[in-house]
Write an enzyme that holds these catalytic residues in place. Structure first.
Site, PDB file in Angstrom:
ATOM      1  N   THR A  12       0.815  -1.218   0.000  1.00 55.70           N
ATOM      2  CA  THR A  12       0.000   0.000   0.000  1.00 55.70           C
ATOM      3  C   THR A  12       0.845   1.262   0.000  1.00 55.70           C
ATOM      4  OG1 THR A  12      -1.788  -1.158   1.146  1.00 55.70           O
ATOM      5  CG2 THR A  12      -1.798   1.241   1.274  1.00 55.70           C
ATOM      6  N   THR A  89       0.969  -4.800   3.976  1.00 56.09           N
ATOM      7  CA  THR A  89       0.695  -5.160   5.368  1.00 56.09           C
ATOM      8  C   THR A  89      -0.087  -6.460   5.529  1.00 56.09           C
ATOM      9  OG1 THR A  89      -1.315  -3.794   5.389  1.00 56.09           O
ATOM     10  CG2 THR A  89       0.742  -2.758   6.129  1.00 56.09           C
ATOM     11  N   ASP A  90      -0.760  -6.927   4.460  1.00 60.24           N
ATOM     12  CA  ASP A  90      -1.587  -8.123   4.602  1.00 60.24           C
ATOM     13  C   ASP A  90      -0.797  -9.332   5.104  1.00 60.24           C
ATOM     14  OD1 ASP A  90      -3.873  -6.835   3.899  1.00 60.24           O
ATOM     15  OD2 ASP A  90      -4.018  -7.667   1.878  1.00 60.24           O
TER      16      ASP A  90
END
Length: 332
Positions: A12, A89-90
């Protein structure tokens, strides 16, 4: 002035909203992101490199392993004091944990990202990058393994997890709390990191599956994994480490066929233990040869088992890796 390598790896932090599809997609390169980290030149000399521009869910264990080797190539340089890695970040915690297990170097390695893309108000990418760089130049950050830095908090890669789908403070260490913070551009540590070991390997075994246990489940998923050639299975069990009785026979058969089975808890906190003796209980599973994964969540236990199986075929060694936490480095 100390030199820090920043490795851009998508996520992101590199995204903007595409007006055509009205959704965030990878757009920014490393130089564009670094241009928003204003004033960092007063603290460190930055050397930027791009490893990938992938969203987190596109990063495979094989790519994580390649990234580990890439990071180590910079750590070996005398002029580099530390490395910062950006990531989606997932699954940031999985990559950070793999780096933590496979890199045995005193220099700081900091993994960071952002929860908001650059088109959103309050884009947190530059702040997380600056905090990570300030950590990488800190002498106090040495010999602490891989750290995750977001929202001015420092967490150990082996302890941290993404706890919320949107909050800026999503990365939490539920059992032990953060190891430190960033305040006034300085890394401040409040405790030492816990027990830690390394698995030194150049390869990774990807034939490892993760099964989450729910009420009334039977063995069909286990049977399918075994049939498809799994070398290892991680079972995210209930509570202290218990499964429905209908699953137990499948676990026993998998072990007899040479599949390494590791069990962890689906609970947010706590470790597994062979406390219960009923059918499907932890005592029966341990007696059948199940390895207990302590307090690791399923996704990290899977990463560790992938590395362990790449390192050795000896089940006793793998059991020691999971249940003792301290073991000899092994090269495969």
């Amino acid at each position: 002035m100390k030199k820090v390598v920043v490795i851009f790896n998508g996520g992101t932090i590199s995204m903007t909203v595409d007006p055509r599809i009205r959704a965030a997609v990878p757009t920014l390169n490393g130089e564009e992101i670094m241009s928003m980290v204003t004033g960092i030149e007063n603290y460190a000399e930055i050397e930027s490199h791009t490893f990938s521009s992938l969203p987190g869910p596109h990063v495979t264990p094989e790519l994580m392993m390649d990234l580990s080797k890439y990071v180590q190539s910079f750590l070996s340089r005398e002029d580099i004091c530390g490395v910062v890695v950006t990531h989606g970040t997932d699954n940031l915690e999985e990559t950070a944990y793999l780096l933590d297990i496979t890199i045995n170097n005193p220099k700081p390695v900091i993994v960071t990202g952002s929860m908001r893309n650059s088109s959103e108000l309050g884009y947190d990418g530059p702040a997380n990058l600056s905090a990570s760089i300030c950590t990488a130049i800190s002498m106090e950050a040495r010999n602490r393994g891989v750290l995750v830095c977001l929202n001015d908090e420092l967490n150990c890669a082996g302890e941290v997890t993404k706890s919320h789908s949107m909050h800026l403070n999503t990365f939490q260490s539920p059992e032990f709390g953060p190891i430190g913070i960033i305040d006034n551009n300085e890394a401040i540590f409040y405790r030492d990191n816990l027990k830690k070991g390394h698995i030194i390997t150049d390869i990774i075994e990807t034939r490892v599956d993760l099964i989450k246990v729910c009420s009334g489940m039977d063995s069909k998923l286990i049977d399918f994994c075994v049939k498809e050639g799994a070398r290892g299975i991680v079972i995210e069990a209930m509570g202290r480490g218990n499964i429905p009785p209908e699953m137990a026979e499948g676990v026993k058969i998998a072990i007899k066929k040479g599949v390494v089975v590791v069990m962890v808890s689906r609970c947010f906190e706590g470790r597994v233990l062979d406390s219960y003796g009923y059918p499907g209980g932890g005592k029966e599973l341990r007696n059948a040869g199940v390895i207990f994964g302590d307090s690791l969540p399923g996704q990290k236990a899977r990463i560790k088992l992938m590395l362990a199986l790449a390192s050795t075929t000896n089940k006793e060694e793998i059991e020691y890796m999971f249940e003792c936490g301290r073991y000899k480095n092994r090269i495969s």
